[in-house]
Scaffold this motif. Structure first.
Motif, PDB file in Angstrom:
ATOM      1  N   SER A 163       0.838  -1.207   0.000  1.00  0.00           N
ATOM      2  CA  SER A 163       0.000   0.000   0.000  1.00  0.00           C
ATOM      3  C   SER A 163       0.868   1.250   0.000  1.00  0.00           C
ATOM      4  O   SER A 163       0.587   2.216  -0.716  1.00  0.00           O
ATOM      5  CB  SER A 163      -0.914   0.022   1.231  1.00  0.00           C
ATOM      6  N   SER A 164       1.927   1.251   0.787  1.00  0.00           N
ATOM      7  CA  SER A 164       2.829   2.395   0.839  1.00  0.00           C
ATOM      8  C   SER A 164       3.496   2.631  -0.519  1.00  0.00           C
ATOM      9  O   SER A 164       3.647   3.770  -0.959  1.00  0.00           O
ATOM     10  CB  SER A 164       3.837   2.144   1.942  1.00  0.00           C
ATOM     11  N   ASP A 165       3.887   1.550  -1.207  1.00  0.00           N
ATOM     12  CA  ASP A 165       4.487   1.677  -2.539  1.00  0.00           C
ATOM     13  C   ASP A 165       3.493   2.269  -3.536  1.00  0.00           C
ATOM     14  O   ASP A 165       3.850   3.122  -4.356  1.00  0.00           O
ATOM     15  CB  ASP A 165       4.998   0.320  -3.038  1.00  0.00           C
ATOM     16  N   ARG A 166       2.234   1.800  -3.458  1.00  0.00           N
ATOM     17  CA  ARG A 166       1.207   2.341  -4.374  1.00  0.00           C
ATOM     18  C   ARG A 166       0.959   3.826  -4.109  1.00  0.00           C
ATOM     19  O   ARG A 166       0.844   4.620  -5.036  1.00  0.00           O
ATOM     20  CB  ARG A 166      -0.093   1.554  -4.247  1.00  0.00           C
ATOM     21  N   ILE A 167       0.893   4.193  -2.838  1.00  0.00           N
ATOM     22  CA  ILE A 167       0.665   5.608  -2.494  1.00  0.00           C
ATOM     23  C   ILE A 167       1.844   6.456  -2.955  1.00  0.00           C
ATOM     24  O   ILE A 167       1.657   7.551  -3.499  1.00  0.00           O
ATOM     25  CB  ILE A 167       0.408   5.751  -0.973  1.00  0.00           C
ATOM     26  N   ALA A 168       3.064   5.970  -2.754  1.00  0.00           N
ATOM     27  CA  ALA A 168       4.249   6.711  -3.193  1.00  0.00           C
ATOM     28  C   ALA A 168       4.243   6.881  -4.710  1.00  0.00           C
ATOM     29  O   ALA A 168       4.593   7.959  -5.231  1.00  0.00           O
ATOM     30  CB  ALA A 168       5.520   6.000  -2.748  1.00  0.00           C
ATOM     31  N   GLY A 169       3.827   5.845  -5.445  1.00  0.00           N
ATOM     32  CA  GLY A 169       3.731   5.940  -6.907  1.00  0.00           C
ATOM     33  C   GLY A 169       2.708   6.964  -7.348  1.00  0.00           C
ATOM     34  O   GLY A 169       2.958   7.760  -8.276  1.00  0.00           O
ATOM     35  N   MET A 170       1.543   6.971  -6.682  1.00  0.00           N
ATOM     36  CA  MET A 170       0.504   7.948  -7.029  1.00  0.00           C
ATOM     37  C   MET A 170       0.972   9.375  -6.691  1.00  0.00           C
ATOM     38  O   MET A 170       0.724  10.301  -7.467  1.00  0.00           O
ATOM     39  CB  MET A 170      -0.773   7.628  -6.258  1.00  0.00           C
ATOM     40  N   LEU A 171       1.654   9.528  -5.567  1.00  0.00           N
ATOM     41  CA  LEU A 171       2.166  10.839  -5.178  1.00  0.00           C
ATOM     42  C   LEU A 171       3.185  11.336  -6.200  1.00  0.00           C
ATOM     43  O   LEU A 171       3.180  12.514  -6.564  1.00  0.00           O
ATOM     44  CB  LEU A 171       2.789  10.766  -3.783  1.00  0.00           C
ATOM     45  N   ALA A 172       4.030  10.445  -6.697  1.00  0.00           N
ATOM     46  CA  ALA A 172       5.019  10.831  -7.712  1.00  0.00           C
ATOM     47  C   ALA A 172       4.324  11.288  -8.981  1.00  0.00           C
ATOM     48  O   ALA A 172       4.742  12.273  -9.613  1.00  0.00           O
ATOM     49  CB  ALA A 172       5.943   9.651  -8.003  1.00  0.00           C
ATOM     50  N   LEU A 173       3.220  10.604  -9.363  1.00  0.00           N
ATOM     51  CA  LEU A 173       2.476  11.018 -10.561  1.00  0.00           C
ATOM     52  C   LEU A 173       1.820  12.375 -10.367  1.00  0.00           C
ATOM     53  O   LEU A 173       1.823  13.222 -11.282  1.00  0.00           O
ATOM     54  CB  LEU A 173       1.416   9.963 -10.905  1.00  0.00           C
ATOM     55  N   VAL A 174       1.284  12.620  -9.178  1.00  0.00           N
ATOM     56  CA  VAL A 174       0.645  13.909  -8.890  1.00  0.00           C
ATOM     57  C   VAL A 174       1.696  15.019  -8.959  1.00  0.00           C
ATOM     58  O   VAL A 174       1.475  16.082  -9.564  1.00  0.00           O
ATOM     59  CB  VAL A 174      -0.051  13.883  -7.513  1.00  0.00           C
ATOM     60  N   GLU A 175       2.859  14.784  -8.316  1.00  0.00           N
ATOM     61  CA  GLU A 175       3.918  15.788  -8.317  1.00  0.00           C
ATOM     62  C   GLU A 175       4.451  16.033  -9.742  1.00  0.00           C
ATOM     63  O   GLU A 175       4.742  17.173 -10.110  1.00  0.00           O
ATOM     64  CB  GLU A 175       5.053  15.381  -7.386  1.00  0.00           C
ATOM     65  N   ALA A 176       4.549  14.983 -10.535  1.00  0.00           N
ATOM     66  CA  ALA A 176       5.016  15.139 -11.919  1.00  0.00           C
ATOM     67  C   ALA A 176       4.003  15.936 -12.726  1.00  0.00           C
ATOM     68  O   ALA A 176       4.365  16.742 -13.579  1.00  0.00           O
ATOM     69  CB  ALA A 176       5.244  13.770 -12.552  1.00  0.00           C
ATOM     70  N   GLY A 177       2.718  15.756 -12.447  1.00  0.00           N
ATOM     71  CA  GLY A 177       1.671  16.499 -13.153  1.00  0.00           C
ATOM     72  C   GLY A 177       1.632  17.964 -12.771  1.00  0.00           C
ATOM     73  O   GLY A 177       1.240  18.820 -13.577  1.00  0.00           O
ATOM     74  N   ILE A 178       2.054  18.285 -11.577  1.00  0.00           N
ATOM     75  CA  ILE A 178       2.069  19.671 -11.116  1.00  0.00           C
ATOM     76  C   ILE A 178       3.227  20.372 -11.780  1.00  0.00           C
ATOM     77  O   ILE A 178       3.232  21.434 -12.267  1.00  0.00           O
ATOM     78  CB  ILE A 178       2.189  19.748  -9.569  1.00  0.00           C
TER      79      ILE A 178
END
Length: 178
Positions: A163-178
């Protein structure tokens, strides 16, 4: 908690029962119970019927011996199945403490969780598994038992990492989109 002493505890639930359990772990544990047994103990892994002489009582017992490092704690371990009368189990522990002191072996009653602590210190269980044992003991409902079982088996830790890996991956995508 000192790790040099032999530790002893009643390992069965409180109250009367058909069978009770006394557990002991540490260097010299076989020597201590040799003093109480009517015959010398076999010091190999296995189960043997024995008789204990405890303050004038000749008690039948089933001895389960497990030399370290192949035991739960990583030390020499002796478990005795005896008649499950609480005062009788306490007498056996008192007699074992006295026998250890007479032999010059440091021996005392175990603190809560000390067998599992020794297992963790010797690398026999992980910290997550040790916490799972504590959670199993403290569980009050079926849901708590299931969660403790997951924790003890290590599956809960694996789920948390996933779960932590999935959340970190989603956070990286959000930050890349910003």
């Amino acid at each position: 908690m000192d790790s040099a002493s032999v530790i002893l505890a009643v390992g069965s639930p409180p109250g009367r029962s058909r069978r009770g359990l006394v557990r002991a772990s540490g260097l010299g544990v076989f020597d201590i119970f040799d003093q109480l047994a009517s015959e010398p103990l076999v010091r190999s892994r296995g189960v043997a019927p024995i008789r204990l002489d405890v303050r004038g009582l000749n008690l039948p017992a089933l001895l389960i011996g497990c030399p370290g490092p192949a035991s739960y704690t990583g030390e020499d371990v002796v478990e005795l199945q005896l008649p499950g009368q609480p005062q009788l189990l306490e007498r056996v522990i008192d007699a074992a403490v006295a026998a250890g002191e007479a032999l010059g072996i440091p021996v005392r009653r175990a603190e809560a969780g000390e067998f599992t602590s020794r297992a963790w210190h010797s690398g026999r269980v992980s910290l997550t598994e040790a916490e799972g044992v504590a959670a199993l003991i403290a569980a009050r409902s079926d849901a708590e038992l299931r969660a403790a079982g997951l924790l003890k088996s290590g599956r809960l830790g694996a789920v948390a990492i996933e779960s932590s890996d999935r959340i970190a991956g989603m956070l990286a995508l959000v930050e890349a989109g910003i």
